[in-house]
Design a protein around this motif. Structure first.
Motif, PDB file in Angstrom:
ATOM      1  N   VAL A 196       0.847  -1.189   0.000  1.00 43.79           N
ATOM      2  CA  VAL A 196       0.000   0.000   0.000  1.00 43.79           C
ATOM      3  C   VAL A 196       0.884   1.240   0.000  1.00 43.79           C
ATOM      4  O   VAL A 196       0.685   2.171  -0.786  1.00 43.79           O
ATOM      5  N   ARG A 197       1.862   1.244   0.867  1.00 40.75           N
ATOM      6  CA  ARG A 197       2.699   2.425   1.011  1.00 40.75           C
ATOM      7  C   ARG A 197       3.530   2.677  -0.243  1.00 40.75           C
ATOM      8  O   ARG A 197       3.602   3.801  -0.737  1.00 40.75           O
ATOM      9  N   VAL A 198       4.131   1.600  -0.747  1.00 42.98           N
ATOM     10  CA  VAL A 198       4.979   1.769  -1.937  1.00 42.98           C
ATOM     11  C   VAL A 198       4.146   2.262  -3.113  1.00 42.98           C
ATOM     12  O   VAL A 198       4.513   3.220  -3.791  1.00 42.98           O
ATOM     13  N   LEU A 199       2.999   1.613  -3.326  1.00 43.31           N
ATOM     14  CA  LEU A 199       2.186   1.955  -4.488  1.00 43.31           C
ATOM     15  C   LEU A 199       1.688   3.400  -4.388  1.00 43.31           C
ATOM     16  O   LEU A 199       1.753   4.166  -5.349  1.00 43.31           O
ATOM     17  N   ARG A 200       1.196   3.764  -3.220  1.00 43.44           N
ATOM     18  CA  ARG A 200       0.676   5.118  -3.048  1.00 43.44           C
ATOM     19  C   ARG A 200       1.771   6.145  -3.357  1.00 43.44           C
ATOM     20  O   ARG A 200       1.567   7.090  -4.097  1.00 43.44           O
ATOM     21  N   ASN A 201       2.963   5.917  -2.803  1.00 44.84           N
ATOM     22  CA  ASN A 201       4.034   6.884  -3.003  1.00 44.84           C
ATOM     23  C   ASN A 201       4.487   6.936  -4.449  1.00 44.84           C
ATOM     24  O   ASN A 201       4.749   8.002  -4.989  1.00 44.84           O
ATOM     25  N   GLU A 202       4.553   5.756  -5.071  1.00 47.92           N
ATOM     26  CA  GLU A 202       4.952   5.725  -6.475  1.00 47.92           C
ATOM     27  C   GLU A 202       3.974   6.538  -7.315  1.00 47.92           C
ATOM     28  O   GLU A 202       4.370   7.319  -8.178  1.00 47.92           O
ATOM     29  N   ILE A 258      -5.805   9.440 -16.327  1.00 48.32           N
ATOM     30  CA  ILE A 258      -4.382   9.641 -16.047  1.00 48.32           C
ATOM     31  C   ILE A 258      -3.915   8.624 -15.006  1.00 48.32           C
ATOM     32  O   ILE A 258      -2.897   7.951 -15.154  1.00 48.32           O
ATOM     33  N   LEU A 259      -4.749   8.507 -13.968  1.00 50.60           N
ATOM     34  CA  LEU A 259      -4.389   7.619 -12.859  1.00 50.60           C
ATOM     35  C   LEU A 259      -4.197   6.196 -13.354  1.00 50.60           C
ATOM     36  O   LEU A 259      -3.181   5.561 -13.086  1.00 50.60           O
ATOM     37  N   TYR A 260      -5.205   5.699 -14.100  1.00 52.48           N
ATOM     38  CA  TYR A 260      -5.121   4.295 -14.481  1.00 52.48           C
ATOM     39  C   TYR A 260      -4.140   4.052 -15.604  1.00 52.48           C
ATOM     40  O   TYR A 260      -3.413   3.078 -15.606  1.00 52.48           O
ATOM     41  N   LYS A 261      -4.143   4.993 -16.572  1.00 52.73           N
ATOM     42  CA  LYS A 261      -3.317   4.739 -17.741  1.00 52.73           C
ATOM     43  C   LYS A 261      -1.835   4.920 -17.439  1.00 52.73           C
ATOM     44  O   LYS A 261      -1.007   4.105 -17.809  1.00 52.73           O
ATOM     45  N   HIS A 262      -1.514   5.964 -16.753  1.00 57.43           N
ATOM     46  CA  HIS A 262      -0.097   6.273 -16.581  1.00 57.43           C
ATOM     47  C   HIS A 262       0.434   5.911 -15.202  1.00 57.43           C
ATOM     48  O   HIS A 262       1.315   5.085 -15.058  1.00 57.43           O
ATOM     49  N   ALA A 263      -0.176   6.557 -14.215  1.00 55.73           N
ATOM     50  CA  ALA A 263       0.383   6.432 -12.865  1.00 55.73           C
ATOM     51  C   ALA A 263       0.440   4.979 -12.423  1.00 55.73           C
ATOM     52  O   ALA A 263       1.484   4.462 -12.043  1.00 55.73           O
ATOM     53  N   THR A 264      -0.701   4.293 -12.520  1.00 53.45           N
ATOM     54  CA  THR A 264      -0.748   2.941 -12.025  1.00 53.45           C
ATOM     55  C   THR A 264       0.185   2.037 -12.820  1.00 53.45           C
ATOM     56  O   THR A 264       0.904   1.218 -12.250  1.00 53.45           O
ATOM     57  N   ARG A 265       0.183   2.251 -14.147  1.00 53.56           N
ATOM     58  CA  ARG A 265       1.001   1.364 -14.956  1.00 53.56           C
ATOM     59  C   ARG A 265       2.485   1.533 -14.622  1.00 53.56           C
ATOM     60  O   ARG A 265       3.215   0.566 -14.489  1.00 53.56           O
ATOM     61  N   MET A 266       2.894   2.778 -14.466  1.00 55.06           N
ATOM     62  CA  MET A 266       4.291   3.019 -14.131  1.00 55.06           C
ATOM     63  C   MET A 266       4.632   2.418 -12.771  1.00 55.06           C
ATOM     64  O   MET A 266       5.668   1.777 -12.580  1.00 55.06           O
ATOM     65  N   SER A 267       3.734   2.623 -11.811  1.00 55.19           N
ATOM     66  CA  SER A 267       4.016   2.166 -10.454  1.00 55.19           C
ATOM     67  C   SER A 267       4.055   0.653 -10.374  1.00 55.19           C
ATOM     68  O   SER A 267       4.768   0.086  -9.562  1.00 55.19           O
ATOM     69  N   THR A 318       7.407  -1.098 -10.381  1.00 49.08           N
ATOM     70  CA  THR A 318       8.059  -1.185  -9.073  1.00 49.08           C
ATOM     71  C   THR A 318       7.479  -2.335  -8.265  1.00 49.08           C
ATOM     72  O   THR A 318       8.196  -3.133  -7.664  1.00 49.08           O
ATOM     73  N   ILE A 319       6.154  -2.398  -8.269  1.00 47.13           N
ATOM     74  CA  ILE A 319       5.484  -3.443  -7.487  1.00 47.13           C
ATOM     75  C   ILE A 319       5.928  -4.822  -7.964  1.00 47.13           C
ATOM     76  O   ILE A 319       6.194  -5.714  -7.164  1.00 47.13           O
ATOM     77  N   VAL A 320       6.014  -4.995  -9.280  1.00 43.66           N
ATOM     78  CA  VAL A 320       6.359  -6.314  -9.815  1.00 43.66           C
ATOM     79  C   VAL A 320       7.761  -6.710  -9.369  1.00 43.66           C
ATOM     80  O   VAL A 320       7.995  -7.841  -8.934  1.00 43.66           O
ATOM     81  N   SER A 321       8.703  -5.767  -9.423  1.00 45.31           N
ATOM     82  CA  SER A 321      10.057  -6.160  -9.030  1.00 45.31           C
ATOM     83  C   SER A 321      10.128  -6.405  -7.530  1.00 45.31           C
ATOM     84  O   SER A 321      10.780  -7.338  -7.067  1.00 45.31           O
ATOM     85  N   LEU A 322       9.408  -5.598  -6.772  1.00 43.97           N
ATOM     86  CA  LEU A 322       9.360  -5.802  -5.326  1.00 43.97           C
ATOM     87  C   LEU A 322       8.769  -7.170  -5.020  1.00 43.97           C
ATOM     88  O   LEU A 322       9.268  -7.923  -4.186  1.00 43.97           O
TER      89      LEU A 322
END
Lengths: 571, 322, 337, 323
Positions: free
Chosen positions: B204-210, B233-242, B245-249
């Protein structure tokens, strides 16, 4: 016998003669001595589920040395002799099992002659022959059985076998005659305890084809009521009825009730209690966690069985290392420890009783006395332990000149032992030492405290009898022969070696062959003499608590192997 | 790319060998740990002790013992336990693996769902109280000692409320999925939740900050200026980019957990997985089992590490030079 | 970028000062610091509490002690009197600060006093181990990132090994060695039962977590032009590391500190829970939880209370860590400000 | 010009990078700079132009030894900078300084401006008070306010920052300054100011400049001579005015024609280059410019032309323009 890590082992041993009266408790059902009741086929069937935290290692009856499996082996394997089924003190009796009768002695007790029963088959269908018997005795040495050098070294030819196990031949020690179906065992010297030694699982009869090394998890065919279906030390041990079993002696190997026994491993002690309470298991192997005792003692009182054990908790002092190379320092600790407090840690006065003699109550040679209680001295002992004498202890420490020295107390890291250690630390500090507790894994503490290299000053350990002869306690634990410096196998942890006492013990042993009563009297005297020297401080003798589910019936306690597993009824 | 993978592989082998040697040396440097006396049995005489020492090769020099153990473990695969003699180590390990995978995968599903859902919610919610509340819960999640939480859960479900609300909770332990899927689920439910709490907090914390960081990037501002809706914007860009990070974590966490970091959860809930096996063998000082579980565990950790690195290298070739 | 004309600004703030100002304004940091201050305060006044309030020695077994509650004399460890009379139960919470506020443990010792002493050990070990870890990580991360080449390769493999090494094995083995005989490495002697053991183990375990990002940052910083400019002026490596690189990785280090200290505390408690951390009769929150497990069914508070303390402390540290991170890098702060 | 002293002489300078390739097993070599020979004269400004990736920045960094050359010599007052021991190099460094393209990345964001400017002086052992005075003086000379000393980089605009960078570069009183695109990150309005500053300081401090840019306009404004680089090689070297008036190399012509014309009377036709800059890993054989050259002949694909003196310029082309 020592308990296995945190776990109570059964008291294992044979009673030649038990002169003293068993201490009764309010919770132990007073059971008359007698034979096992007749078999009631109406209760046969069902699956008995036993639960334990861990398996007890190899399934080879000649190697395994734990009460956990000896209890199971009683219903699976048979020796020429075995401990009797029954009630009360009957369970200490050695009875003929695969042999037709107790051995005929000749040659001054050095020759034992057995006649093998006919028509008994192993679970794989092959008949039991005299050749299997001979091979089984040789196998004791081939698999390096832990007792090969202590129980069976008296058999003619054993010395060579111990030196070269792979090629062990006991042609002169175990002489068999296939035609007459007889087995003759020749000993180097008469042995007071030979019947008991032949009745324990290390002397059971396996097929001659059994592997000549520790069988481990591979299954060896059995002769008893059950055979082993599967064994996975991380999961379970499953026993099923031996199809080739037909009862030949109701005392030695009676017909069993449950069709199957499932022994499940990996269940924590508290989960075991819950499982038994909820009828998900019939019996919990491990000691009941202290915070569940009150609960089962009140809500499930009818399912609790408490029985005395001939065992003790004691504190070996290292008599070769400061400060306990000083007699007064050792006596000071013996006076200072509050045995009632230690009983409290163990679970209360219903589960243990303070003692200070080396031979526990109910044991051959035991005398009720206590030299280290308030108002008594080793020379003028009281009848029983009453209270600690801290003032005297402090005085002794001062006189010994050891005050202020550092003392490390090595204990196992399980709950109860650690608490004992912490308590002892408090006591040692209060009488003038600088004590620290060193809890180490229960799995290595026992060997760790034996090795002089590790410079252990004082430790907490337990001893559960092997066979009920005073020699097992006094000679094994404090005889010169049991002390080997720099070895992990040096059971005389105190490093105590008193030549004069050793000679007396040899005399008592020899006397035991002919006159057990006189010998035990002598052992009693030796006990007091040893304790005056205080190489160890004895704390208390524990009791066995069994907790069974409400649907489990016919609980019978054996002084030899604790509860008879095959006699429990689940139907 | 092949050279890169080759280099990562040889580094992996190096790490595994180093670890096995260290484990071996630490084991035999520990006083009182010599298995001979424990194998021989209580009070065994010195001759028997010698025989046992010989038959377990404990009288050979350390390097020989090491090579022999590795040979039994990897080549002939018939290494047996010191404590449960005759019990082969590799089947023990392979029997423990499904339990660990069941625990970790189940918990991972929970924490991924919870982490992603609450992470996006926290980053996107218009309501003022939602972000701080989720932030607070996330902090509590990562601050809970998992063994303690497990014990408290057990206290409630197995004891205090076992006769009322939690009557349906089975005793501790593990039931195989193939044995009884429903019991498998019931047995694992609380372990899953307990283990997932910590990781859900982290995610939760990582995703929110990303998401917050991405949302403040210039190209997102451009999107906004172009009139794209906040949601898009949120779904297309922000979430996809973040999610990268989540996947590697997730790769690293999954590797570590499958490799035995779920030890405390397994111990507390009595699940016979790799962590519990490791713990038990440590308690027993059973070197063959320790060695096998350690090799298995470090393999997973190192492997997932390498995998994450390789994936990164595919996405970003510059990494390869570093 | 600031478009302010330089001549207009009278006061000038370093990025650090700006961060500090942000931090001071942040409500979270105020809350977190008050909680931490409270916990540290009460933990370090443990001897005062034990001596002046509870009149007890929390390291001494008092198996036969009695206390008077409402004029009634009660044993601290009470043998069961119902049913079969099995078991001994320690006294429960009295909620009376002077007398076993939270009850007694299995040794008849005051749980409240032990809880405070436990806090001292846990905080001490957690903080020291965390700082040790950060220090070692900085050392490794900077050397690997700055030197690159084979030094980096060796250090990176070392980090891989630590990362994959089974912590508990190391802990259990070392504790057996240390507990029984102590350990001497060069001039450092670690005595039996010393706090140095858990500090040492925990300090090493988390190095990869911190050293890897630091190394990556140093690698990136090394290529930055101001570092090249410093090289160009003839600065020595040590000068460049201390004056150019270190100040620029300090923000991430500062963010790491509360997180690593909190992690170290959790690990300390886990090690103590597995009996390989703080040794009896000393207490840490982990050992009290461990001791409390044996009383979970009768006196659950013994195991629950220290757990709550750990949660509270770790949460405060993490909250503070969040505030520090946002103060240093305002990008992640909530929108709208 | 020939009367001027040579301050830096470069012979056969080259730089290769090895990179692991994504899909091949072996390592590839990038020739960033290949066999460059130059003489830089005291007090002059030498411009170096070329498209990005042509190796001009690498060359610049090698000249001040921020990169180690793979081949060749850099002779500076009789010392070969390419092979000088590290300790000696550090003490030599004060004689040549570099100014970077990005004024934002060039300043340590965590240090005060004054400290940044002072740092080189501190390194070379100047006392505290002395260097503060020196720094303040420098800041004044580059046109910054007194109180800039106390401030942090984030409080300044790009142009101001570049002034700080210049001040720092001049702190050690160097003889040679390599400026790598020092104004390309700045607004056009600021560019002129900064370029003027460069010019003013050159006179004041008697500096030699090597001025790297991709923008011919900027270079022309400040340079005495200009070197044109293509794919790691110098293809033309000429006095600034001559180069602009009369580019000899087809690449120079193309560059010039791409540059927006200031003079309206320029009647040269625009030359549009075909294709992109080739991959530096797979360099063309023969003349490196041949795939894009409008005048390409067979020889260009086989033989690499040498830099040849034609008048007071040097050109590496088989068919140089000679108007």
């Amino acid at each position: 016998m020592r308990r296995k890590s945190v776990i109570f082992n059964s008291l294992i041993g044979a009673a030649a003669l038990l002169t003293s009266v068993l201490v009764g408790t309010s919770t132990s059902q007073a059971v008359a001595d007698g034979p096992l009741a007749a078999y009631d086929a109406a209760h046969a069937g069902g699956t008995l589920t036993l639960v334990a935290q861990a398996a007890a290692g190899t399934l080879d009856p000649k190697v395994n040395y734990t009460g956990q499996y000896w209890q199971i082996f009683q219903a699976t394997y048979d020796g020429l002799l075995s401990f009797s089924y029954g009630t009360g003190k009957t369970t200490f009796k050695v009875v003929p099992d695969l042999a037709e009768a107790l051995p005929a002695l000749s040659n001054g007790g050095k020759t034992l002659t057995f006649k093998l029963r006919k028509g008994i088959k192993f679970s794989d269908g092959k008949p039991v022959t005299v050749n299997d018997v001979k091979a089984s005795f040789e196998r004791i040495f081939k698999v390096s059985s832990p007792t090969a050098g202590s129980f069976y070294n008296g058999i003619v030819g054993a010395t060579a076998c111990l030196a070269k196990p792979a090629t062990c031949k006991l042609d002169k020690g175990v002489v068999v005659d296939a035609a007459k179906n007889t087995v003759v065992i020749n000993l180097v010297a008469a042995d007071e305890a030979i019947n008991s030694k032949l009745a324990v699982p290390h002397a059971v009869i396996n097929p001659a084809s059994a592997p000549s090394k520790d069988a481990g998890t591979t299954i060896i065919p059995t002769t008893g009521a059950y055979m082993i279906k599967s064994y996975n030390p991380n999961k379970s041990l499953i026993l099923v009825r031996n199809p080739n079993f037909k009862e030949w002696s109701h005392d030695a190997q009676p017909q069993a009730y449950p069709d199957e026994i499932d022994y499940k491993f990996g269940v924590t002690p508290t989960a075991q209690v819950t499982a038994v309470e909820n009828n998900q298991a019939n019996w919990a192997y491990d000691p009941i966690p202290s915070d569940r005792l009150n609960e089962i003692g009140t809500k499930y009182a009818a399912q609790v069985h408490v029985n005395p054990l001939t065992a003790m908790w004691y504190l070996p002092f290292n008599v070769n290392l400061a400060p306990f190379n000083n007699l007064k320092a050792r006596q000071a600790v013996s006076y200072a420890i509050d045995r009632a407090a230690m009983v409290k840690i163990f679970g209360g006065s219903q589960l243990a009783a303070p003692v200070c003699s080396f031979l526990p109550p109910n044991f051959p040679g035991h005398v009720d006395y206590c030299g280290y209680t308030k108002g008594a001295t080793p020379a003028k002992p009281a009848k029983a332990w009453g209270a600690p004498d801290l003032a005297l202890a402090k005085k002794l420490v001062k006189e010994s000149g050891t005050a202020g020295q550092a003392v490390g107390i090595v204990v196992s890291d399980d709950d109860v032992n650690k608490q004992m250690g912490v308590y002892l630390q408090s006591v040692l500090n209060s009488i003038g030492y600088k004590a620290t507790v060193k809890p180490i894994s229960g799995n290595i503490q026992f060997t760790y405290i034996q090795n002089t290299k590790n410079k252990v000053q004082i430790s907490v350990t337990q001893w559960y009898q092997d066979y009920p002869a005073a020699s097992d306690f006094l000679d094994v634990l404090l005889g010169c022969a049991s002390f080997t410096p720099n070895s992990d196998s040096s059971i005389n942890m105190a490093g105590y070696c008193n030549k004069a006492l050793d000679a007396k013990m040899a005399k008592a042993k020899a006397l035991g062959v002919t006159d057990a009563v006189a010998a035990n009297k002598m052992w009693g005297a030796i006990d007091q003499e040893v304790m005056a020297d205080a190489p160890v401080a004895v704390a208390f003798t524990p009791k066995q608590l069994d907790f069974i589910s409400s649907q489990t019936k016919n609980y019978i306690f054996s002084y030899q192997y604790k509860m008879f597993v095959s006699q429990l009824q689940v139907k | 790319m092949l050279t890169f993978i080759g280099r990562r592989l040889s580094a992996m082998v190096f790490v595994l060998i180093s670890i096995s040697i260290m484990v071996f040396l630490i084991f035999f440097a520990t006083p009182g740990v010599d298995p001979a006396a424990r194998i021989a049995g209580r009070g065994a005489d010195q001759q028997t002790l010698m025989q046992v020492r010989h038959s377990f090769e404990l009288d050979r020099p350390l390097p020989m013992r090491y090579i022999s153990m590795m040979k039994h473990l990897f080549v002939s695969q018939d290494l047996t336990s010191y404590v449960n003699r005759g019990a082969k180590v590799i089947p023990q390990l392979s029997q423990a693996i499904p339990a660990t995978f069941s625990l970790v995968i189940g918990a991972a599903i929970i924490w991924l769902f919870a982490g992603i859902f609450f992470g996006i919610l926290a980053a996107s919610s218009k309501k003022k109280w939602i972000d701080p509340t989720i932030g607070f819960l996330g902090i509590v999640g990562i601050s809970l000692p998992v063994y303690w939480l497990g014990e408290v859960v057990n206290l409630i479900t197995q004891s205090k409320l076992h006769n009322s609300v939690f009557k349906w909770v089975p005793p501790l332990g593990y039931v195989g999925l193939s044995v009884d899927p429903w019991q498998w689920f019931l047995h694992l439910l609380f372990p899953w939740l307990t283990l997932a709490v910590l990781y859900a907090g982290i995610y939760v914390r990582v995703l929110r900050n990303e998401i917050m960081v991405v949302m403040s990037e210039d190209y997102i501002k451009t999107e906004r200026a172009k009139g794209a809706s906040e949601k898009r914007i949120l779904y297309k860009h922000a979430t996809r980019m973040s999610l990268i990070t989540i996947v590697s974590l997730f790769g690293l966490d999954f590797g570590a957990l499958v490799g035995g970091y779920a030890l405390l959860t397994e111990v507390v809930f009595g699940i016979q997985g790799v962590g519990k096996l490791t713990f038990d063998s440590l308690q027993n000082f059973d070197l063959p089992v320790i060695m096998a579980t350690v090799m298995y565990a470090s393999f997973f950790v190192v492997f997932m590490n390498a995998l994450v690195d390789v994936v990164y290298a595919v996405l970003d070739p510059r990494v390869r030079r570093v | 970028m600031s478009l302010k004309d330089s001549s207009e600004a009278v006061f000038s703030e370093s990025p650090g000062k700006i961060a500090l100002r942000n931090l001071r304004k942040d409500k979270r940091s105020i809350i977190a610091l008050s909680i931490l201050g409270f916990i540290v305060g009460i933990s370090f006044s443990a001897p005062l509490y034990a001596h002046f309030v509870a009149h007890t020695n929390p390291f001494q077994s008092t198996l036969d002690a009695t206390i008077s509650i409402h004029g009634e004399q009660k044993a601290v460890l009470e043998p069961s009197t119902t049913g079969l009379g099995l078991g001994v139960t320690p006294i429960g919470p009295t909620w009376n600060l002077g007398k076993y506020f939270l009850g007694a443990d299995g040794q008849g010792r005051d749980v409240m006093a032990r809880l405070l002493y436990g806090g001292r050990s846990t905080l001490l070990i957690g903080t020291t181990a965390g700082l040790l870890c950060i220090f070692l990580s900085l050392l490794i991360g900077i050397i690997a990132g700055y030197r690159r080449g084979w030094v980096d390769a060796v250090l990176s493999r070392l980090l891989d090994i630590i990362w994959a090494f089974p912590v508990y094995l190391l802990a259990i083995s070392l504790s057996v060695v240390l507990l029984t005989s102590g350990l001497t490495i060069g001039f450092i002697h670690v005595g039996p039962g010393s706090f140095a053991l858990p500090i040492f183990i925990i300090g090493i375990v988390y190095i990869p977590y911190v050293a890897r990002p630091i190394r990556a940052q140093v690698l990136a910083l090394r290529e930055r032009e101001f570092v090249r400019a410093a090289v160009g002026t003839g600065a020595k490596s040590s000068t460049i590391i201390l004056r150019e690189i270190l100040p620029n990785i300090m923000p991430s280090v500062l963010v790491f500190i509360p997180i690593i200290v909190s992690l170290s505390m959790l690990t300390e408690s886990a090690l103590s829970f597995l009996s390989i951390g703080v040794q009896p009769p000393a207490a840490s929150w982990g050992t009290i939880i461990n001791e409390g497990l044996g009383l979970l069914y009768t006196r659950p508070i013994v195991g629950i209370a220290p757990g709550l303390m750990i949660v509270l402390t770790a949460a405060a540290l993490n909250l503070y860590g969040d505030a520090v991170r946002d103060a240093l890098d305002p990008k992640t702060r909530a929108r709208g400000d | 010009m020939s009367t001027q002293k040579v301050i830096l002489s470069i012979e056969g300078l080259g730089k290769n990078y090895e990179i692991g390739s994504a899909f091949s097993r072996g390592k590839d070599v990038v020739h960033a700079v290949e066999n460059v020979n130059l003489e830089i004269l005291e007090g002059e400004t030498l411009g170096i132009v070329g498209e990005s990736g042509c190796g001009k920045s690498t060359l610049g960094r090698m000249l001040v030894r921020l990169e180690t050359p793979s081949a060749g010599q850099i002779l500076f007052e009789g010392e070969d900078l390419a092979n000088v021991p590290a300790k000696k190099l550090r003490s030599l460094r004060k004689q040549f300084q570099m100014i970077f393209q990005d004024p934002y990345a060039s300043l340590n964001p965590r240090r005060q401006i004054g400290k940044i400017v002072e740092e080189p002086l501190r390194i070379h052992g100047m006392g505290k008070e002395e260097r503060k005075a020196a720094a303040q003086d420098l800041l004044k000379r580059v046109g910054l306010d007194q109180n800039a000393y106390e401030k942090y980089p984030h409080e300044f605009s790009g142009g101001q920052r570049q002034r700080v960078v210049i001040a720092r570069a001049l702190a050690l009183n160097p003889r040679l300054v390599v400026a790598d695109e020092p104004v390309s990150a700045l607004d056009v309005s600021i560019q002129a100011q900064v370029l003027n500053l460069f010019k003013d300081l050159q006179a004041e401090f008697n500096l030699t400049y090597i001025f790297i840019a991709h923008d011919l306009g900027v270079v022309r404004y400040v340079s005495d001579r200009i070197a044109v680089m293509y794919l790691g090689k110098v293809v033309e070297l000429a006095p600034a005015e001559e180069l602009y008036a009369n580019p000899a190399h087809p690449y120079t012509r193309a560059l010039l024609s791409a540059n927006p014309r200031m003079d309206a009377d320029d009647k040269r036709e625009r030359i549009i280059l075909k294709g992109d800059l080739p991959n530096p890993i797979n360099r063309p054989t023969g003349c490196v410019f041949n795939p894009r050259c409008p005048k390409v002949q067979d020889i260009c694909k086989v033989e690499s032309p040498l830099l040849m003196q034609i008048g007071n310029r040097q050109v590496a082309c088989h068919f140089p323009d000679n108007e």
